[in-house]
Scaffold this active site. Structure first.
Site, mmCIF file in Angstrom:
data_model
loop_
_atom_site.group_PDB
_atom_site.id
_atom_site.type_symbol
_atom_site.label_atom_id
_atom_site.label_comp_id
_atom_site.label_asym_id
_atom_site.label_seq_id
_atom_site.Cartn_x
_atom_site.Cartn_y
_atom_site.Cartn_z
ATOM 1 N N THR A 94 -21.648 67.731 47.821
ATOM 2 C CA THR A 94 -21.555 67.955 49.266
ATOM 3 C C THR A 94 -20.819 69.273 49.470
ATOM 4 O OG1 THR A 94 -21.410 65.584 49.648
ATOM 5 C CG2 THR A 94 -20.734 67.011 51.454
ATOM 6 N N LYS A 169 -26.467 65.766 55.938
ATOM 7 C CA LYS A 169 -25.315 65.013 55.423
ATOM 8 C C LYS A 169 -24.096 65.169 56.340
ATOM 9 C CE LYS A 169 -22.208 63.488 52.330
ATOM 10 N NZ LYS A 169 -22.099 62.172 51.796
ATOM 11 N N LYS A 244 -12.965 65.818 54.131
ATOM 12 C CA LYS A 244 -13.711 66.961 53.582
ATOM 13 C C LYS A 244 -15.016 67.169 54.348
ATOM 14 C CE LYS A 244 -16.691 68.238 49.796
ATOM 15 N NZ LYS A 244 -17.273 67.959 48.487
HETATM 16 P P1 NAD Z 1 -15.180 64.125 40.940
HETATM 17 O O1 NAD Z 1 -14.014 65.007 41.146
HETATM 18 O O2 NAD Z 1 -14.975 62.746 40.412
HETATM 19 O O3 NAD Z 1 -16.246 64.857 39.955
HETATM 20 C C1 NAD Z 1 -16.483 66.244 39.939
HETATM 21 C C2 NAD Z 1 -16.548 66.650 38.474
HETATM 22 O O4 NAD Z 1 -16.927 68.017 38.395
HETATM 23 C C3 NAD Z 1 -15.192 66.528 37.761
HETATM 24 O O5 NAD Z 1 -15.319 65.665 36.643
HETATM 25 C C4 NAD Z 1 -14.877 67.972 37.344
HETATM 26 O O6 NAD Z 1 -14.218 68.055 36.101
HETATM 27 C C5 NAD Z 1 -16.275 68.562 37.264
HETATM 28 N N1 NAD Z 1 -16.315 70.020 37.342
HETATM 29 C C6 NAD Z 1 -15.747 70.841 38.263
HETATM 30 N N2 NAD Z 1 -16.071 72.129 38.002
HETATM 31 C C7 NAD Z 1 -16.866 72.116 36.905
HETATM 32 C C8 NAD Z 1 -17.517 73.124 36.130
HETATM 33 N N3 NAD Z 1 -17.431 74.423 36.452
HETATM 34 N N4 NAD Z 1 -18.238 72.744 35.057
HETATM 35 C C9 NAD Z 1 -18.339 71.442 34.712
HETATM 36 N N5 NAD Z 1 -17.737 70.435 35.393
HETATM 37 C C10 NAD Z 1 -17.019 70.773 36.470
HETATM 38 O O7 NAD Z 1 -15.953 64.065 42.340
HETATM 39 P P2 NAD Z 1 -17.064 62.994 42.798
HETATM 40 O O8 NAD Z 1 -16.407 61.881 43.561
HETATM 41 O O9 NAD Z 1 -17.951 62.699 41.650
HETATM 42 O O10 NAD Z 1 -17.836 63.853 43.908
HETATM 43 C C11 NAD Z 1 -18.749 64.880 43.534
HETATM 44 C C12 NAD Z 1 -19.444 65.390 44.783
HETATM 45 O O11 NAD Z 1 -20.111 64.295 45.426
HETATM 46 C C13 NAD Z 1 -18.490 65.983 45.829
HETATM 47 O O12 NAD Z 1 -19.093 67.113 46.393
HETATM 48 C C14 NAD Z 1 -18.340 64.851 46.846
HETATM 49 O O13 NAD Z 1 -18.043 65.321 48.142
HETATM 50 C C15 NAD Z 1 -19.721 64.215 46.785
HETATM 51 N N6 NAD Z 1 -19.756 62.819 47.189
HETATM 52 C C16 NAD Z 1 -18.841 61.948 46.693
HETATM 53 C C17 NAD Z 1 -18.899 60.615 47.093
HETATM 54 C C18 NAD Z 1 -17.902 59.611 46.556
HETATM 55 O O14 NAD Z 1 -17.847 58.488 47.103
HETATM 56 N N7 NAD Z 1 -17.122 59.938 45.525
HETATM 57 C C19 NAD Z 1 -19.881 60.174 47.993
HETATM 58 C C20 NAD Z 1 -20.832 61.101 48.458
HETATM 59 C C21 NAD Z 1 -20.753 62.425 48.046
#
Ligand code: NAD
Length: 298
Positions: A94, A169, A244
């Site tokens: 997102t 979204k 966010k």
């Molecule tokens: P998270 O922090 O658990 O996962 C993100 C991952 O990206 C981390 O493990 C981090 O180490 C990795 N990362 C960051 N930079 C990187 C790079 N350059 N190379 C490789 N890995 C890298 O976050 P999440 O909860 O999985 O959310 C991910 C996305 O999904 C976000 O944009 C969030 O807004 C969206 N989202 C989350 C949810 C939810 O309920 N968690 C729901 C809908 C949307």
């Protein structure tokens, strides 16, 4: 048809999404900066790559699931040149609508193709492959990605051109943030007028106040037994993620000159709540802040 997929970002969402692609028979090469995340994905059958560049080298598609737009643009800067020409880049994170459009432009300038495909459904949806995808980009790109999206979710909507998925979204979540505040204020007002939460629920849930924030995620304990209010506001949909998404919506409203007064106010209220008591709570817990603030004023 089995595809070779590079999956970058194996966190709370990306880890189970990548695992579901493996279950569907795809060959998935994953990478995450955090070794524990990479190890967990490897346990689910994802081939652990040593770097993002090596993950994308022979991929048909590159899927990213990263925290924010800056991460996506930084990563694209490093990996676009390493992929085969014409590779389809699908960003499920997102991020800002403007960043999504920039990511598309960068991909196309590097000879690649792109789709933004953010999700709703949370971690449970990622684990159970019941996510909803909102996609922006060309029809051919959407058609190519669709079988993979189907392996990770229950629904995928093609919303329009580059950035349209992100726009859908954040507009949806702006409705949700505003409506949760509206429902919470109504319950607090009802309490102060001597109205029982159940009575208000019984009326509003079948009247014109009906909405998801009320009937599925009801912010007061009792009327909807499965709502987070009944488990001390354990998420669910965590307040910092709502904050966010509302910030992204507020940014988009400002940059496009739209007067979204309630959306901007909801962004402020959720930012304050998520930095304070809401840091580890479901977003419906904002009802307690609204109730407490009214108690202080009385
Ligand atoms: P998270 O922090 O658990 O996962 C993100 C991952 O990206 C981390 O493990 C981090 O180490 C990795 N990362 C960051 N930079 C990187 C790079 N350059 N190379 C490789 N890995 C890298 O976050 P999440 O909860 O999985 O959310 C991910 C996305 O999904 C976000 O944009 C969030 O807004 C969206 N989202 C989350 C949810 C939810 O309920 N968690 C729901 C809908 C949307």
């Amino acid at each position: 048809m089995s595809r070779t997929v590079a999956f970058i970002g194996l966190g709370h969402m990306g880890g189970p999404m990548a695992a579901n692609l493996v279950t569907a028979g795809h060959s998935v090469r994953g990478y995450d900066l955090v070794p524990a995340a990479l190890k967990a994905a490897a346990g689910a059958g994802v081939e652990a790559a040593g770097s993002a560049v090596s993950a994308v080298a022979d991929a048909d598609l590159v899927i990213t699931m990263l925290p924010a737009g800056g991460h996506v643009l930084d990563l694209y800067g490093g990996i676009l040149a390493a992929a085969r020409p014409g590779t389809l880049f699908v960003d499920c994170s997102t991020i800002d609508v403007a960043d999504a459009r920039t990511a598309h432009e960068q991909a196309v300038a590097a000879g690649m193709r792109a789709l933004d495909a953010p999700v709703s459904g949370g971690v449970v949806g990622a684990e159970q492959a019941t996510l909803t995808f909102m996609a922006g980009g060309g029809a051919a790109e959407f058609a190519e990605a669709e079988p993979l999206l189907a392996a990770m979710g229950k629904k995928a909507v093609h919303c329009g051109a580059a950035g349209a998925g992100q726009a859908a979204k954040i507009c949806n979540n702006m409705i949700l943030g505003i409506s949760m505040i509206a429902v919470s204020e109504a319950f607090v007002l009802g309490e102060s007028l001597g109205l029982s939460p159940q009575a208000l629920y019984d009326v509003a849930s079948t009247a014109s106040g009906q909405c998801w924030a009320l009937t599925v995620n009801c912010p007061v304990p009792g009327p909807v037994p499965t709502s987070p209010a009944n488990r001390d506001y354990r998420p669910g949909f965590a307040a910092p993620l709502m904050a966010k998404d509302l910030t992204l919506a507020a940014n988009a409203a400002r940059s496009s000159g739209v007067r979204a007064e309630l959306g901007l106010r909801a962004a402020e209220l959720y930012a304050a709540y998520a930095e304070g008591p809401g840091a580890g709570e479901d977003f419906s817990g904002i009802v307690r802040t609204i109730r407490d603030q009214n108690g202080e004023q009385a």
